[in-house]
Design a protein around this motif. Structure first.
Motif, PDB file in Angstrom:
ATOM      1  N   ILE A 105      56.034  15.103  -0.865  1.00 37.90           N
ATOM      2  CA  ILE A 105      54.564  15.124  -1.348  1.00 37.90           C
ATOM      3  C   ILE A 105      55.117  16.616  -1.779  1.00 37.90           C
ATOM      4  CG2 ILE A 105      52.751  15.905  -0.860  1.00 37.90           C
ATOM      5  CD1 ILE A 105      52.876  14.130   2.436  1.00 37.90           C
ATOM      6  N   THR A 160      52.954  10.349   8.569  1.00 39.78           N
ATOM      7  CA  THR A 160      51.896  10.556   7.605  1.00 39.78           C
ATOM      8  C   THR A 160      52.471  12.106   7.987  1.00 39.78           C
ATOM      9  OG1 THR A 160      50.505  11.309   9.065  1.00 39.78           O
ATOM     10  CG2 THR A 160      50.623   8.862   8.121  1.00 39.78           C
ATOM     11  N   ALA A 161      51.913  12.966   6.498  1.00 36.65           N
ATOM     12  CA  ALA A 161      52.297  14.087   6.008  1.00 36.65           C
ATOM     13  C   ALA A 161      50.964  14.323   5.527  1.00 36.65           C
ATOM     14  CB  ALA A 161      52.965  15.215   5.739  1.00 36.65           C
ATOM     15  N   THR A 162      49.728  15.977   5.530  1.00 39.56           N
ATOM     16  CA  THR A 162      49.656  16.196   4.385  1.00 39.56           C
ATOM     17  C   THR A 162      49.401  17.481   3.257  1.00 39.56           C
ATOM     18  OG1 THR A 162      47.665  15.935   6.280  1.00 39.56           O
ATOM     19  CG2 THR A 162      46.726  17.362   4.458  1.00 39.56           C
ATOM     20  N   ASN A 163      50.693  18.608   4.294  1.00 41.48           N
ATOM     21  CA  ASN A 163      51.158  19.210   2.841  1.00 41.48           C
ATOM     22  C   ASN A 163      51.785  18.827   2.235  1.00 41.48           C
ATOM     23  OD1 ASN A 163      48.828  21.285   4.041  1.00 41.48           O
ATOM     24  ND2 ASN A 163      50.157  21.751   5.705  1.00 41.48           N
ATOM     25  N   TYR A 169      49.905  16.420  -3.456  1.00 44.49           N
ATOM     26  CA  TYR A 169      49.195  16.790  -2.602  1.00 44.49           C
ATOM     27  C   TYR A 169      47.491  16.545  -3.350  1.00 44.49           C
ATOM     28  CZ  TYR A 169      46.206  20.080   0.360  1.00 44.49           C
ATOM     29  OH  TYR A 169      45.450  20.674   0.984  1.00 44.49           O
ATOM     30  N   ASN A 170      47.263  16.357  -1.895  1.00 45.01           N
ATOM     31  CA  ASN A 170      45.708  15.905  -2.367  1.00 45.01           C
ATOM     32  C   ASN A 170      44.378  15.955  -1.073  1.00 45.01           C
ATOM     33  OD1 ASN A 170      45.802  13.809  -0.492  1.00 45.01           O
ATOM     34  ND2 ASN A 170      45.588  12.305  -1.158  1.00 45.01           N
ATOM     35  N   GLY A 171      45.170  16.595   0.006  1.00 44.22           N
ATOM     36  CA  GLY A 171      44.657  17.352   0.996  1.00 44.22           C
ATOM     37  C   GLY A 171      44.334  16.150   2.006  1.00 44.22           C
ATOM     38  N   LYS A 172      45.024  15.665   2.161  1.00 45.60           N
ATOM     39  CA  LYS A 172      44.755  13.909   2.900  1.00 45.60           C
ATOM     40  C   LYS A 172      45.943  13.871   3.530  1.00 45.60           C
ATOM     41  CE  LYS A 172      39.970  11.783   0.719  1.00 45.60           C
ATOM     42  NZ  LYS A 172      40.189  12.266  -0.133  1.00 45.60           N
ATOM     43  N   ALA A 173      45.929  13.081   4.907  1.00 45.21           N
ATOM     44  CA  ALA A 173      46.808  12.417   5.225  1.00 45.21           C
ATOM     45  C   ALA A 173      47.502  11.547   4.520  1.00 45.21           C
ATOM     46  CB  ALA A 173      46.963  12.184   6.907  1.00 45.21           C
ATOM     47  N   GLN A 174      48.831  12.072   4.468  1.00 46.88           N
ATOM     48  CA  GLN A 174      49.154  10.260   3.010  1.00 46.88           C
ATOM     49  C   GLN A 174      50.869   9.809   4.377  1.00 46.88           C
ATOM     50  OE1 GLN A 174      49.932  11.038  -1.091  1.00 46.88           O
ATOM     51  NE2 GLN A 174      49.478  13.401  -0.561  1.00 46.88           N
ATOM     52  N   THR A 175      50.698   8.477   3.896  1.00 48.40           N
ATOM     53  CA  THR A 175      51.716   7.666   5.365  1.00 48.40           C
ATOM     54  C   THR A 175      52.824   8.366   4.065  1.00 48.40           C
ATOM     55  OG1 THR A 175      50.324   6.557   5.812  1.00 48.40           O
ATOM     56  CG2 THR A 175      53.014   5.489   5.246  1.00 48.40           C
TER      57      THR A 175
END
Length: 193
Positions: free
Chosen positions: A150, A119-122, A85-91
């Motif tokens: 994530i 993609t997801a953020t959380n 988790y980094n606070g951004k949407a990730q593929t």
């Protein structure tokens, strides 16, 4: 003749044979209605090669079908490893590859498939569905799933220790006004007799 073929990019038509020939005569038949694409068709005998015979009045047509072929997954998508988790949407997955179809994706929470990688953020586990959409000559392939995660980093607040215990207590000895800093012993009066 054969009434069902599977699409392979080439033309198909049912074969016809002449019956009732005498003296081991040979007679080729011309069959019209060949097709290459998936669908339902009708083949029709239109001519014969031996002029000693004539075409019958009936039985010259036969329905046939070219069924869709299955596309193939050349390379299946895979979950991206070590996402944190980094606070951004990730593929969540790497792109897969399909032959004779389009690979599409969606998250379990989504209604529609898309060519875009999900993609997801959380932090958490995500179920990714993927399937191959066919076309006029190729079937759709059944959906498959994979799980991508994530991770949530350890809470950073527990790492910072309270700073008051490690700093020295402020013990700069303050001198109070009205008192001298030397040891003030009361002078003793000496009496001479």
């Amino acid at each position: 003749g054969e009434s069902s073929f599977t699409y392979n990019g080439t033309e198909h038509v049912t074969a016809a044979t002449a019956e009732g020939l005498v003296n081991s005569d040979k007679c080729g038949l011309t069959v019209a209605g060949a097709a290459a694409n998936a669908g339902k068709y009708t083949a029709k005998v239109t001519d014969l090669s031996n002029k000693n015979y004539k075409l019958p009045a009936t039985g010259l047509e036969q329905a046939f079908e070219i069924t869709k072929a299955n596309p193939t997954i050349v390379k299946a998508p895979v979950a991206v490893e070590n996402l944190v988790y980094n606070g951004k949407a990730q593929t969540l997955v790497t792109a897969g590859e399909a032959k004779n179809g389009t690979l599409v994706y969606k998250l379990a929470s989504e209604e529609k498939y898309s060519e875009a990688l999900p993609t997801a953020t959380n932090g958490g586990d995500y179920t990714v569905y993927f399937m191959v959409l066919g076309n006029a000559n190729y079937n759709d392939l059944e959906a498959q799933t994979l799980t991508a995660s994530i991770k949530v980093p350890a809470s950073s607040s527990s790492v910072i220790a309270s700073s008051s215990s490690s700093a020295p207590a402020s013990s700069s000895s303050t001198v109070e006004p009205g008192s001298s800093s030397s040891d003030s012993t009361t002078p003793v009066a000496t009496t001479t007799l």
